[in-house]
Design a protein around this motif. Structure first.
Motif, short mmCIF file in Angstrom:
data_model
loop_
_atom_site.label_atom_id
_atom_site.label_comp_id
_atom_site.label_asym_id
_atom_site.label_seq_id
_atom_site.Cartn_x
_atom_site.Cartn_y
_atom_site.Cartn_z
N ASP A 73 0.81 -1.22 0.00
CA ASP A 73 0.00 0.00 0.00
C ASP A 73 0.84 1.27 0.00
OD1 ASP A 73 0.87 0.09 2.63
OD2 ASP A 73 -1.13 0.13 3.52
N CYS A 74 2.16 1.12 -0.06
CA CYS A 74 3.07 2.25 -0.26
C CYS A 74 4.36 1.67 -0.82
CB CYS A 74 3.32 3.01 1.03
SG CYS A 74 4.39 4.46 0.83
N LEU A 75 4.77 2.13 -1.98
CA LEU A 75 5.92 1.57 -2.69
C LEU A 75 7.07 2.57 -2.71
CD1 LEU A 75 7.21 -0.56 -4.62
CD2 LEU A 75 6.13 0.70 -6.50
N ALA A 76 8.23 2.12 -2.29
CA ALA A 76 9.45 2.92 -2.40
C ALA A 76 10.37 2.27 -3.43
CB ALA A 76 10.17 3.03 -1.06
N LEU A 77 10.92 3.08 -4.31
CA LEU A 77 11.72 2.55 -5.41
C LEU A 77 13.20 2.80 -5.18
CD1 LEU A 77 9.55 3.60 -8.48
CD2 LEU A 77 9.78 1.33 -7.45
N ALA A 105 2.17 1.62 -13.01
CA ALA A 105 1.26 0.61 -12.46
C ALA A 105 0.70 1.05 -11.12
CB ALA A 105 1.99 -0.72 -12.32
N ALA A 106 1.55 1.61 -10.28
CA ALA A 106 1.10 2.08 -8.96
C ALA A 106 0.05 3.17 -9.11
CB ALA A 106 2.29 2.58 -8.15
N ARG A 107 0.24 4.04 -10.08
CA ARG A 107 -0.76 5.10 -10.30
C ARG A 107 -2.11 4.51 -10.63
NH1 ARG A 107 -2.84 8.58 -14.43
NH2 ARG A 107 -3.12 10.71 -13.61
N SER A 108 -2.13 3.49 -11.47
CA SER A 108 -3.40 2.90 -11.87
C SER A 108 -4.07 2.14 -10.72
CB SER A 108 -3.19 1.95 -13.06
OG SER A 108 -2.52 0.77 -12.66
N GLN A 109 -3.28 1.72 -9.74
CA GLN A 109 -3.81 0.96 -8.60
C GLN A 109 -3.94 1.81 -7.33
OE1 GLN A 109 -4.89 -2.28 -8.89
NE2 GLN A 109 -4.54 -1.86 -11.07
N VAL A 134 -1.71 3.39 -5.56
CA VAL A 134 -0.66 3.10 -4.58
C VAL A 134 0.32 4.27 -4.55
CG1 VAL A 134 1.27 1.58 -3.98
CG2 VAL A 134 -0.86 0.60 -4.88
N PRO A 135 0.54 4.91 -3.40
CA PRO A 135 1.53 5.98 -3.31
C PRO A 135 2.93 5.44 -3.57
CG PRO A 135 0.10 5.94 -1.37
CD PRO A 135 -0.15 4.67 -2.12
N VAL A 136 3.74 6.24 -4.24
CA VAL A 136 5.12 5.85 -4.56
C VAL A 136 6.08 6.87 -3.95
CG1 VAL A 136 6.80 5.49 -6.40
CG2 VAL A 136 4.44 4.71 -6.69
N VAL A 137 7.12 6.37 -3.30
CA VAL A 137 8.17 7.22 -2.75
C VAL A 137 9.42 7.03 -3.61
CG1 VAL A 137 9.49 7.86 -0.72
CG2 VAL A 137 7.19 6.93 -0.44
N ILE A 138 9.86 8.11 -4.20
CA ILE A 138 11.00 8.10 -5.12
C ILE A 138 12.28 8.39 -4.34
CG2 ILE A 138 12.00 9.13 -7.20
CD1 ILE A 138 9.39 7.70 -7.79
N ASP A 139 13.34 7.64 -4.63
CA ASP A 139 14.59 7.80 -3.89
C ASP A 139 15.42 8.95 -4.46
OD1 ASP A 139 16.44 7.05 -1.86
OD2 ASP A 139 17.57 5.86 -3.29
N GLY A 140 16.57 8.67 -5.02
CA GLY A 140 17.51 9.72 -5.39
C GLY A 140 17.65 9.98 -6.87
N HIS A 150 1.12 10.94 -7.86
CA HIS A 150 1.04 9.99 -6.74
C HIS A 150 2.43 9.69 -6.17
CE1 HIS A 150 2.35 7.65 -10.10
NE2 HIS A 150 2.43 6.54 -9.40
N CYS A 151 3.42 10.49 -6.56
CA CYS A 151 4.80 10.26 -6.14
C CYS A 151 5.26 11.30 -5.12
CB CYS A 151 5.75 10.29 -7.35
SG CYS A 151 5.48 8.96 -8.54
N LEU A 152 5.93 10.83 -4.09
CA LEU A 152 6.59 11.68 -3.11
C LEU A 152 8.09 11.55 -3.33
CD1 LEU A 152 6.58 13.36 -0.42
CD2 LEU A 152 6.72 11.15 0.77
N PHE A 153 8.78 12.68 -3.41
CA PHE A 153 10.22 12.66 -3.64
C PHE A 153 10.92 12.73 -2.28
CE2 PHE A 153 8.32 13.49 -7.58
CZ PHE A 153 9.15 12.91 -8.54
N ALA A 154 11.60 11.64 -1.94
CA ALA A 154 12.06 11.42 -0.58
C ALA A 154 13.12 12.41 -0.14
CB ALA A 154 12.61 9.99 -0.44
N HIS A 155 14.10 12.68 -0.99
CA HIS A 155 15.21 13.51 -0.54
C HIS A 155 15.93 14.14 -1.71
CE1 HIS A 155 18.84 10.71 -1.29
NE2 HIS A 155 17.79 10.04 -1.73
#
Length: 342
Positions: A161-165, A244-248, A250-256, A276-281
């Motif tokens: 329910d929350c994906l970090a890449l 895919a996460a956008r269609s489902q 699912v929030p996505v957390v983007i790394d670097g 739907h993406c959060l940019f982590a840092h």
């Protein structure tokens, strides 16, 4: 005409995912905002945590928002451009680090364990490098690129329910730099940074490799064609996972720096593809800030990190879970019998 033009492209389904309208979660968002306004604290006193709770609801449609099953997914791949001498480490490190992830010995394992986050590592044929983008296309065809993007869909399996890449791939900051320059503009020197710690002659080789890649794709504007020609397997898989996460929902957390290059590909197809993406840092890789600014996004953290592996994204999930917990677990003034503002 695009380098890979055809009447029907295997990449068209991904273009459609990027351009699809976002579900209407306005009722749920209104409920979250109403609850936020009634919680036992001065309005706005939790700052960005309050906005994160709203963002979670806007993406998922859940009010109150929750983050119960977060997972970091690390995609590992090898790059032919590494043979240009662009990294401080040999490509043999790819398989060795993949084993380290699986043995629980890498930095990302420790952060995930500390925060109670699931972790998966995917081997994208690390024993077979993608094409050397300085002299040839990364993928042999759009079909091959689409297949790798489709593999990224596995990232949201099993109730995530929350994906970090995250990613691992010697040479992939060179590939990311080429993608940024082609997608956003600027020169190779604008986008090439230290990566694994290169400088001097190695940095000159890195810039030269990106210059050659850019010359090969000069005039090409289609983001997915650029991905096919000067991208890499882990970046393609992350693009697939984002869409895919956008269609489902699912929030996505983007790394670097490298993960953000995947988001930039999606953004250039359609800006709403990353809402739907959060940019982590903000990475210590100098050009990362420029990429974030080009997409109009604000990173959550700035810790001087540039490891990759999803490490910054995992840290951000801890904050995201705290935001959801504060919103859902705090009492309202009425529930607590506390006098509200006058």
């Amino acid at each position: 005409m695009s380098h890979f033009d055809a009447d029907v492209s295997p990449l068209d389904d991904f273009r459609a995912l990027a351009r699809a309208p976002r579900p209407d979660h306005s009722d749920a968002l209104a409920a979250t905002r109403a609850r936020e306004a009634a919680l036992t604290k001065p309005a706005g006193s939790l700052g960005r945590l309050e906005k994160l709770a709203e963002w979670l609801t806007a993406v998922t449609g859940k009010a109150p928002p929750t983050v119960d099953h977060p997972r970091v997914v690390v995609f590992a791949a090898s790059h032919g451009v590494a043979e240009e001498g662009v990294s401080a480490y040999p490509s043999s490190v790819n398989a060795q680090m993949l084993a380290s992830f699986r043995d629980g010995k890498a930095a990302i394992n420790q952060i995930c364990a500390a925060y109670g986050i699931g972790l998966s590592a995917f081997d994208l044929a690390v024993d077979i490098p993608s094409g050397n983008i300085a002299v040839e296309d990364a993928f042999a065809s759009e079909r091959a690129a689409a297949a790798t993007m489709a593999f990224g869909l596995e990232a949201i399996a099993n109730g995530v329910d929350c994906l970090a890449l995250g990613e691992m791939g010697i040479g992939n900051t060179t590939v990311a730099a080429a993608l940024y320059a082609a997608l956003i503009g600027g020169t190779a020197a604008d986008w090439c940074g230290a990566g694994t710690g290169v400088s001097g002659e190695a940095m000159a080789r890195k810039i030269a490799a990106v210059d050659k890649a850019l010359a090969r794709v000069a005039g090409e504007e289609d983001p997915l064609v650029l991905l096919t020609r000067i991208g890499g397997r882990e970046i393609a898989a992350m693009v697939g996972a984002i869409l895919a996460a956008r269609s489902q929902k699912v929030p996505v957390v983007i790394d670097g720096f490298v993960s953000t290059a995947a988001a930039a590909v999606a953004y250039k197809i359609a800006p709403q593809a990353i809402d739907h993406c959060l940019f982590a840092h903000r990475s210590a890789e100098a050009a990362h800030g420029r990429a974030l600014e080009a997409m109009g996004v604000s990173p959550l953290l700035d810790l001087g990190m540039r490891l990759g592996e999803g490490t910054g994204a995992a840290l951000a999930i801890g904050i995201l879970r705290a935001a959801a917990a504060c919103h859902s677990g705090m009492s309202t003034f009425a529930e607590a019998g506390v006098d509200g503002p006058v």
